[in-house]
Design a protein around this motif. Sequence first.
Motif, short mmCIF file in Angstrom:
data_model
loop_
_atom_site.label_atom_id
_atom_site.label_comp_id
_atom_site.label_asym_id
_atom_site.label_seq_id
_atom_site.Cartn_x
_atom_site.Cartn_y
_atom_site.Cartn_z
N LYS A 164 25.16 6.39 0.67
CA LYS A 164 24.11 7.20 0.08
C LYS A 164 22.86 6.55 -0.05
CE LYS A 164 23.52 9.84 -4.45
NZ LYS A 164 23.99 10.06 -5.61
N LEU A 165 21.64 7.24 0.08
CA LEU A 165 20.18 6.78 0.10
C LEU A 165 19.51 7.68 -0.63
CD1 LEU A 165 18.07 4.63 0.85
CD2 LEU A 165 17.99 5.94 3.14
N VAL A 166 18.74 7.32 -1.70
CA VAL A 166 17.91 8.08 -2.37
C VAL A 166 16.53 7.46 -2.36
CG1 VAL A 166 17.57 9.46 -4.46
CG2 VAL A 166 19.90 8.88 -3.73
N TYR A 167 15.61 8.30 -2.20
CA TYR A 167 14.11 7.68 -2.42
C TYR A 167 13.25 8.89 -2.75
CZ TYR A 167 13.99 9.04 2.78
OH TYR A 167 14.22 9.39 3.89
N SER A 168 11.98 8.55 -3.54
CA SER A 168 10.96 9.54 -3.72
C SER A 168 10.25 9.67 -2.60
CB SER A 168 10.04 8.76 -4.90
OG SER A 168 9.55 7.56 -4.33
N TRP A 169 9.62 10.84 -2.31
CA TRP A 169 8.70 11.37 -1.40
C TRP A 169 7.67 12.14 -2.17
CZ3 TRP A 169 10.17 11.79 4.11
CH2 TRP A 169 9.36 12.59 4.72
N LYS A 170 6.45 11.44 -2.08
CA LYS A 170 5.13 11.96 -2.84
C LYS A 170 4.11 12.10 -1.83
CE LYS A 170 6.48 9.68 -7.14
NZ LYS A 170 6.01 9.41 -8.50
N ALA A 171 3.17 13.03 -1.65
CA ALA A 171 2.12 12.97 -0.87
C ALA A 171 0.99 14.00 -1.51
CB ALA A 171 2.71 13.66 0.45
N GLY A 172 -0.02 14.11 -0.90
CA GLY A 172 -1.14 14.70 -1.48
C GLY A 172 -2.40 14.70 -0.61
#
Length: 148
Positions: A73-81
């Motif tokens: 399992k691998l979890v990461y945030s993904w933010k952009a704008g």
Amino acid sequence: MQTEIKNEWIYEQSPNEVWEYLTQADLIVLWLMPNNFVPVLGHEFEFRIKPIPSLDLDGIMHCKVLEIVPFQKLVYSWKAGPGNGVISLDTIVEWTLEKYGNGTKLLLKQSGFSKDNVAIFTGMTDGWEKNIQKMISHISGNNNNISK
């Protein structure tokens, strides 16, 4: 409106082989985009593409490793704008690998899309499918070893 993307793929390759393509920056660039990913809890990293003004994206995805269970399992945030510190997309990407016969079942869930992200949601839904096809092409040397 849907707020998450969910997909699964079956690979002939082992979870260890698939894991490498999710966690090694030089392999991630082959199927997704340039990055400075390191598989370490809390590591902040970026994915970079050309800006997409039509989606109000400056081309930098700001991410942080939130959970890591090697080969599972691998979890990461993904933010952009649009840039200048403004974030209009704030999601979580979760990869889960399960042993499946002699191969691997890879599950993707990207959650947290808002009503303001409809166009990005549509683009990313298509984009994940295309990029996963590129990943399996690199792992296997052809596209015959994957099913959805």
